[in-house]
Design an enzyme around this catalytic site. Structure first.
Site, PDB file in Angstrom:
ATOM      1  N   HIS A 116       0.858  -1.161   0.068  1.00 37.59           N
ATOM      2  CA  HIS A 116       0.218   0.027  -0.200  1.00 37.59           C
ATOM      3  C   HIS A 116       0.745   1.389  -0.145  1.00 37.59           C
ATOM      4  O   HIS A 116       2.139   1.027   0.000  1.00 37.59           O
ATOM      5  CB  HIS A 116      -1.095  -0.032   1.139  1.00 37.59           C
ATOM      6  CG  HIS A 116      -0.257  -0.120   2.500  1.00 37.59           C
ATOM      7  ND1 HIS A 116       0.880   0.667   2.964  1.00 37.59           N
ATOM      8  CD2 HIS A 116      -0.241  -1.202   3.482  1.00 37.59           C
ATOM      9  CE1 HIS A 116       1.167   0.200   4.148  1.00 37.59           C
ATOM     10  NE2 HIS A 116       0.611  -1.085   4.071  1.00 37.59           N
TER      11      HIS A 116
ATOM     12  N   HIS B 161       4.037   1.502   2.246  1.00 43.09           N
ATOM     13  CA  HIS B 161       5.146   0.537   1.690  1.00 43.09           C
ATOM     14  C   HIS B 161       5.862   1.419   0.600  1.00 43.09           C
ATOM     15  O   HIS B 161       7.087   1.752   0.379  1.00 43.09           O
ATOM     16  CB  HIS B 161       4.962  -0.814   1.075  1.00 43.09           C
ATOM     17  CG  HIS B 161       4.267  -1.644   2.081  1.00 43.09           C
ATOM     18  ND1 HIS B 161       2.884  -2.112   2.128  1.00 43.09           N
ATOM     19  CD2 HIS B 161       4.879  -2.037   3.244  1.00 43.09           C
ATOM     20  CE1 HIS B 161       2.659  -3.087   3.108  1.00 43.09           C
ATOM     21  NE2 HIS B 161       3.675  -2.992   3.939  1.00 43.09           N
TER      22      HIS B 161
ATOM     23  N   GLN C 232       6.402 -14.485  13.681  1.00 46.60           N
ATOM     24  CA  GLN C 232       6.066 -13.267  14.181  1.00 46.60           C
ATOM     25  C   GLN C 232       4.652 -13.123  14.629  1.00 46.60           C
ATOM     26  O   GLN C 232       3.909 -12.280  15.111  1.00 46.60           O
ATOM     27  CB  GLN C 232       6.700 -11.739  13.654  1.00 46.60           C
ATOM     28  CG  GLN C 232       5.884 -11.597  12.221  1.00 46.60           C
ATOM     29  CD  GLN C 232       6.329 -10.402  11.660  1.00 46.60           C
ATOM     30  OE1 GLN C 232       7.497 -10.627  11.092  1.00 46.60           O
ATOM     31  NE2 GLN C 232       5.837  -9.346  11.562  1.00 46.60           N
TER      32      GLN C 232
ATOM     33  N   LYS D 195       4.812   3.826  11.612  1.00 44.93           N
ATOM     34  CA  LYS D 195       3.658   2.906  12.174  1.00 44.93           C
ATOM     35  C   LYS D 195       3.783   1.911  13.006  1.00 44.93           C
ATOM     36  O   LYS D 195       3.153   1.661  14.073  1.00 44.93           O
ATOM     37  CB  LYS D 195       3.243   2.537  10.896  1.00 44.93           C
ATOM     38  CG  LYS D 195       2.012   1.523  10.835  1.00 44.93           C
ATOM     39  CD  LYS D 195       0.869   1.998  10.944  1.00 44.93           C
ATOM     40  CE  LYS D 195      -0.450   0.950  10.889  1.00 44.93           C
ATOM     41  NZ  LYS D 195      -0.124  -0.311  11.382  1.00 44.93           N
TER      42      LYS D 195
ATOM     43  N   ILE E  53       1.990   6.972   6.646  1.00 43.12           N
ATOM     44  CA  ILE E  53       1.310   7.618   5.606  1.00 43.12           C
ATOM     45  C   ILE E  53      -0.377   7.327   6.016  1.00 43.12           C
ATOM     46  O   ILE E  53      -0.527   6.093   6.393  1.00 43.12           O
ATOM     47  CB  ILE E  53       1.672   6.894   4.226  1.00 43.12           C
ATOM     48  CG1 ILE E  53       2.959   7.388   4.105  1.00 43.12           C
ATOM     49  CG2 ILE E  53       0.895   7.557   3.348  1.00 43.12           C
ATOM     50  CD1 ILE E  53       3.594   8.760   3.901  1.00 43.12           C
TER      51      ILE E  53
ATOM     52  N   SER F 205      -2.675   0.230   6.127  1.00 41.39           N
ATOM     53  CA  SER F 205      -2.205  -1.060   6.593  1.00 41.39           C
ATOM     54  C   SER F 205      -2.731  -2.125   5.820  1.00 41.39           C
ATOM     55  O   SER F 205      -3.702  -2.100   5.096  1.00 41.39           O
ATOM     56  CB  SER F 205      -2.754  -1.287   8.235  1.00 41.39           C
ATOM     57  OG  SER F 205      -2.683  -2.486   8.549  1.00 41.39           O
TER      58      SER F 205
ATOM     59  N   ARG G 250      -3.657  -5.065   7.036  1.00 41.58           N
ATOM     60  CA  ARG G 250      -4.963  -5.491   7.506  1.00 41.58           C
ATOM     61  C   ARG G 250      -6.134  -4.640   7.096  1.00 41.58           C
ATOM     62  O   ARG G 250      -7.520  -5.371   7.092  1.00 41.58           O
ATOM     63  CB  ARG G 250      -4.892  -5.786   9.003  1.00 41.58           C
ATOM     64  CG  ARG G 250      -3.578  -6.811   9.559  1.00 41.58           C
ATOM     65  CD  ARG G 250      -3.947  -7.050  10.816  1.00 41.58           C
ATOM     66  NE  ARG G 250      -2.955  -8.079  11.222  1.00 41.58           N
ATOM     67  CZ  ARG G 250      -1.720  -7.954  11.517  1.00 41.58           C
ATOM     68  NH1 ARG G 250      -1.200  -7.064  11.509  1.00 41.58           N
ATOM     69  NH2 ARG G 250      -1.141  -9.217  11.781  1.00 41.58           N
TER      70      ARG G 250
HETATM   71  P1  AMP Z   1       4.448  -4.733   6.908  1.00 41.90           P
HETATM   72  O1  AMP Z   1       4.215  -5.086   5.785  1.00 41.90           O
HETATM   73  O2  AMP Z   1       2.925  -4.428   7.523  1.00 41.90           O
HETATM   74  O3  AMP Z   1       5.078  -5.502   7.835  1.00 41.90           O
HETATM   75  O4  AMP Z   1       5.050  -3.363   6.887  1.00 41.90           O
HETATM   76  C1  AMP Z   1       6.311  -3.416   6.270  1.00 41.90           C
HETATM   77  C2  AMP Z   1       6.861  -1.670   6.511  1.00 41.90           C
HETATM   78  O5  AMP Z   1       5.965  -0.800   6.138  1.00 41.90           O
HETATM   79  C3  AMP Z   1       7.063  -1.732   8.125  1.00 41.90           C
HETATM   80  O6  AMP Z   1       8.480  -1.066   8.295  1.00 41.90           O
HETATM   81  C4  AMP Z   1       6.095  -0.932   8.561  1.00 41.90           C
HETATM   82  O7  AMP Z   1       6.293  -0.131   9.666  1.00 41.90           O
HETATM   83  C5  AMP Z   1       5.762  -0.101   7.379  1.00 41.90           C
HETATM   84  N1  AMP Z   1       4.463   0.330   7.190  1.00 41.90           N
HETATM   85  C6  AMP Z   1       3.444  -0.103   7.159  1.00 41.90           C
HETATM   86  N2  AMP Z   1       2.354   0.766   7.378  1.00 41.90           N
HETATM   87  C7  AMP Z   1       2.870   2.074   7.153  1.00 41.90           C
HETATM   88  C8  AMP Z   1       2.258   3.383   6.921  1.00 41.90           C
HETATM   89  N3  AMP Z   1       0.767   3.420   6.954  1.00 41.90           N
HETATM   90  N4  AMP Z   1       2.992   4.266   6.596  1.00 41.90           N
HETATM   91  C9  AMP Z   1       4.318   4.059   6.622  1.00 41.90           C
HETATM   92  N5  AMP Z   1       4.925   2.875   6.810  1.00 41.90           N
HETATM   93  C10 AMP Z   1       4.273   1.690   6.771  1.00 41.90           C
END
Ligand code: AMP
Length: 282
Positions: free
Chosen positions: A34, A37, A61, A149, A176, A185, A187
């Site tokens: 999203h 990322h 995790q 985040k 973001i 997110s 999710r």
């Molecule tokens: P994830 O795929 O949820 O494990 O997230 C991968 C990376 O993207 C992690 O470093 C998160 O902190 C970051 N991330 C997730 N959501 C956001 C967001 N809304 N804004 C900025 N970074 C994000």
């Protein structure tokens, strides 16, 4: 764009990239990409010659099996998004390749892993740290890019890099958000329309907390009011709301304007667990 699934493939590519004198940025993700990322990838591209985006839904995790099985996965869509964004390397290992043997090593981050997320997701940060160590050893990046985040994760990775003398520099990028404040997110993709419309109340609760702290109310008064706010909204439930030192994660009993303080929240909309935070002095 080069897509590597095997560890030996990406290692070979990294060796060639390094031999060309190029710097490498790593953006670890669990996919279902999203705008959050994409902002990390963009920052990585601005600072590094070559960017590796990893997509790995790390089983270690997830303390909850159902959450793992329900985690949104759409590799084809992710690859399209990455290609379009100009990303150069994708690393998508399989769990069996990442963890071919038993994984008995346990890391203990003491208080940092016992508070907030750690209280509700036992073992979560051990799993995060083991995957991050593997990625650092495989990709050997000059910089790793994480999102604010997942603030507790960023604090723990900072500790890991420093105490284990990794050479990789950590960059933490701002959260973001959608136009109503809901943090992007993966999710969120599982929220129904009705759930989506109440989900932004977690952000509203954070901004309410920030406003009250700025007016001079104490952390305990603010926490009470935020809890009352969340409980007044149908369809969402609070797991925790904490006002903490952004570096040590210790709860604040008083607020001093020149300290780094964050307001952190986690809870459920239906079955979907959401997590967010804001920085007091931003
Ligand atoms: P994830 O795929 O949820 O494990 O997230 C991968 C990376 O993207 C992690 O470093 C998160 O902190 C970051 N991330 C997730 N959501 C956001 C967001 N809304 N804004 C900025 N970074 C994000």
């Amino acid at each position: 764009m080069v897509v590597c699934q095997k560890i030996h493939e990406i290692k070979r590519l990294i060796k060639t990239t390094k031999s060309e004198g190029k710097s490498i940025g790593l953006v670890p993700t669990m996919g279902a990409l999203h705008a959050g990322h994409l902002s990390l990838l963009n920052a990585a591209r601005n600072s590094c010659d070559s960017v590796v985006c990893s997509i790995f839904v790390n089983p270690l995790q997830f303390n909850n099996k159902e959450d793992y099985h329900n985690y949104p996965v759409d590799f084809q869509e992710d690859l399209k998004i990455l290609e379009k964004s100009g990303n150069d390397i994708v690393f998508m290992p399989e769990a069996g390749d990442m963890y071919p043997e038993s994984h008995d090593i346990k890391l203990d981050f003491q208080f940092l892993e016992k508070t907030m997320e750690g209280k509700f997701r036992p073992g979560h940060f051990n799993g995060v740290a083991l995957a991050i160590i593997k990625f650092l050893n495989i990709v050997n990046p000059d910089m790793i890019f994480l999102g604010q985040k997942d603030m507790q994760q960023a604090v723990i990775v900072r500790k890991l890099l420093s105490e284990m003398s990794f050479q990789t520099e950590l960059k933490v990028l701002p959260t973001i958000r959608e136009s109503d404040g809901l943090a992007f997110s993966s999710r969120n993709k599982r929220l129904t329309g009705a759930q989506r419309s109440v989900a932004s109340n977690f952000y509203n609760a954070l901004t309410l907390g920030k406003e009250l702290l700025s007016k001079g109310e104490s952390p305990s008064e603010v926490s009470n009011k935020v809890e009352v706010y969340i409980s007044s909204i149908q369809g969402i439930s609070l797991e925790y709301f904490e006002i903490v030192d952004s570096n040590t994660l210790e709860s604040k009993t008083a607020v001093n304007n020149n300290e780094d303080i964050s307001l952190c929240i986690a809870g459920y909309v239906g079955e979907i667990r959401l997590l967010d935070n804001i920085i007091l002095n931003d």
